[in-house]
Design an enzyme around this catalytic site. Structure first.
Site, PDB file in Angstrom:
ATOM      1  N   LEU A  47      16.214  23.307 -27.742  1.00  0.00           N
ATOM      2  CA  LEU A  47      15.950  24.723 -27.396  1.00  0.00           C
ATOM      3  C   LEU A  47      14.579  25.199 -27.697  1.00  0.00           C
ATOM      4  O   LEU A  47      14.056  26.228 -27.950  1.00  0.00           O
ATOM      5  CB  LEU A  47      16.663  25.568 -28.380  1.00  0.00           C
ATOM      6  CG  LEU A  47      18.261  24.879 -28.412  1.00  0.00           C
ATOM      7  CD1 LEU A  47      19.018  25.563 -29.655  1.00  0.00           C
ATOM      8  CD2 LEU A  47      19.053  25.411 -27.245  1.00  0.00           C
ATOM      9  N   GLY A  48      13.488  24.319 -26.906  1.00  0.00           N
ATOM     10  CA  GLY A  48      12.241  24.832 -27.203  1.00  0.00           C
ATOM     11  C   GLY A  48      11.642  24.946 -28.594  1.00  0.00           C
ATOM     12  O   GLY A  48      11.952  24.028 -29.505  1.00  0.00           O
TER      13      GLY A  48
ATOM     14  N   GLY B  84      10.903  16.827 -23.976  1.00  0.00           N
ATOM     15  CA  GLY B  84      12.482  16.656 -24.047  1.00  0.00           C
ATOM     16  C   GLY B  84      12.560  15.075 -23.957  1.00  0.00           C
ATOM     17  O   GLY B  84      13.570  14.467 -24.745  1.00  0.00           O
ATOM     18  N   ASP B  85      11.970  14.286 -23.510  1.00  0.00           N
ATOM     19  CA  ASP B  85      12.035  12.894 -23.203  1.00  0.00           C
ATOM     20  C   ASP B  85      11.720  12.015 -24.514  1.00  0.00           C
ATOM     21  O   ASP B  85      12.491  11.332 -25.024  1.00  0.00           O
ATOM     22  CB  ASP B  85      11.168  12.269 -22.028  1.00  0.00           C
ATOM     23  CG  ASP B  85      11.453  13.130 -20.887  1.00  0.00           C
ATOM     24  OD1 ASP B  85      12.644  13.585 -20.569  1.00  0.00           O
ATOM     25  OD2 ASP B  85      10.457  13.072 -19.942  1.00  0.00           O
TER      26      ASP B  85
HETATM   27  O1  LIG Z   1      12.513  15.766 -11.078  1.00  0.00           O
HETATM   28  P1  LIG Z   1      13.028  15.256 -12.192  1.00  0.00           P
HETATM   29  O2  LIG Z   1      13.653  13.994 -12.172  1.00  0.00           O
HETATM   30  O3  LIG Z   1      14.213  16.191 -13.014  1.00  0.00           O
HETATM   31  O4  LIG Z   1      12.013  15.330 -13.346  1.00  0.00           O
HETATM   32  C1  LIG Z   1      10.806  14.511 -13.417  1.00  0.00           C
HETATM   33  C2  LIG Z   1       9.806  14.818 -14.380  1.00  0.00           C
HETATM   34  O5  LIG Z   1       9.788  16.260 -14.402  1.00  0.00           O
HETATM   35  O6  LIG Z   1      10.197  14.666 -15.883  1.00  0.00           O
HETATM   36  C3  LIG Z   1       9.555  14.143 -16.507  1.00  0.00           C
HETATM   37  C4  LIG Z   1       9.387  15.090 -17.959  1.00  0.00           C
HETATM   38  O7  LIG Z   1      10.601  15.395 -18.582  1.00  0.00           O
HETATM   39  C5  LIG Z   1       8.096  13.976 -15.837  1.00  0.00           C
HETATM   40  O8  LIG Z   1       7.698  12.803 -15.893  1.00  0.00           O
HETATM   41  C6  LIG Z   1       8.582  14.059 -14.595  1.00  0.00           C
HETATM   42  O9  LIG Z   1       7.382  14.568 -13.623  1.00  0.00           O
END
Ligand SMILES: O=P(O)(O)OC[C@@]1(O)O[C@H](CO)[C@@H](O)[C@@H]1O
Length: 323
Positions: free
Chosen positions: A229-230, A259-260
């Site tokens: 949630l940011g 988020g990742d």
């Molecule tokens: O276009 P998608 O696949 O939804 O998102 C890709 C992306 O925005 O997700 C990552 C950040 O979460 C970046 O590394 C990448 O550029």
């Protein structure tokens, strides 16, 4: 071992501006960064930074800039040759932390390439603790790709199947719910879209509303929902209850990949046998550390401060009065 699949990886370029973005003007950048990206790739980069064993599976030729960068950084990966260049995504960051992102569609994946990718994943996921299916799907890939792969995994490995986490958006994410993944990681926008809520800001403003929305996904068969949630922190919603994690404000430099990193923090804690609230705590600590770093730089666990995160438990069925 954590395996990730990124069907639509990218070379992420981040351009740092000295002032606000001015549409239509020529602006000189202060700095620029380039990283191999795509959500599953970022998760593996974050896991590798903390010494956790992982494998990033992605389409891409060995001489593609994304794969060359992964090799140069020592990130374990497996690329399926596709005879086409992967996409480049651009992020423009302003001094106040505002990030504007432009993502390309990516190269088409043929039916044969999709089948080969699925086989590669099924082969490598055997014995893994988690399989993370992450990011958008490239042109040519049906919206049911993640759902179909999740079902195939369960059919092939039964009770021994790795747990499946899905971090995507739009139709592929919506379609994945019926396959019963163990974990979904939506942000407020994705959670709102999934649950038919028109104003995503309302979910960041009221985490209990977000918890009620996530609860409907649990009822639909999802094992757990980690909703980021940011600046408001994150929620972990399960059938047993839900937890809200908040943190002190930070100076955000770039939110790309935060988020990742949150999901990586959650997974590495889960792998270490941490409790659900402690996995959530580490997710928020990882996300905050990532947002404090430039571009899509990922933090190591030693760069995070889980002790600054407050986790509060709430009842199974979030009610109007859980405020
Ligand atoms: O276009 P998608 O696949 O939804 O998102 C890709 C992306 O925005 O997700 C990552 C950040 O979460 C970046 O590394 C990448 O550029």
């Amino acid at each position: 071992m954590i395996v990730t699949l990124t069907p639509n990886p990218s070379l992420d370029r981040t351009i740092e501006l000295a002032g606000p973005l001015a549409r239509g003007d020529v602006q000189r950048a202060l700095d620029a960064h380039q990283e191999p990206g795509g959500k599953g790739v970022n998760i593996c980069r974050a896991l590798a930074a903390s010494g956790i064993e992982s494998l990033a599976i992605l389409p891409g030729d060995a001489d593609d800039p994304v794969l060359l960068a992964l090799t140069a950084q020592g990130i374990p990966h497996l690329g399926l040759p596709i005879g086409a260049t992967l996409r480049s995504n651009i992020a423009i960051t302003e001094p106040d932390g505002t990030t504007t992102k432009v993502n390309e569609p990516g190269p088409v994946l043929t039916n044969e390439q999709q089948s080969a990718l699925v086989e590669l994943v099924l082969e490598k996921a055997e014995g893994a603790s988690w399989l993370v299916l992450a990011g958008s799907l490239p042109p040519g890939v049906p919206d049911t790709f993640y759902a179909d792969l999740t079902r195939e995994l369960k059919t092939r490995f039964g009770a021994a199947a790795p747990k499946v986490a899905i971090d995507s958006s739009g139709a592929p994410l919506a379609a994945a719910i019926s396959a019963g993944p163990d974990l979904l990681k939506p942000n407020a926008d994705e959670l709102a879209e999934l649950t038919g809520i028109s104003d995503p800001d309302s979910l960041e403003a009221d985490p209990h509303l977000a918890a009620r929305a996530a609860q409907t996904l649990i009822t639909a068969g999802v094992g757990a929902v980690l909703a980021t949630l940011g600046s408001q922190g994150a929620l972990l919603v399960t059938a047993e209850g839900y937890w809200l994690a908040t943190r002190p404000p930070i100076v955000a430099v770039s939110t790309v990949g935060a988020g990742d990193s949150s999901l990586a923090g959650f997974l590495l804690s889960d792998l270490a046998g941490a409790s659900a609230p402690d996995c959530l705590r580490q997710a928020v600590a990882h996300g905050a550390a990532a947002a404090s770093l430039p571009g899509s730089t990922v933090p190591a666990v030693t760069q995070t401060d889980p002790s600054a995160v407050t986790v509060t438990a709430f009842a199974t069925h979030p009610k109007e009065d859980d405020q």
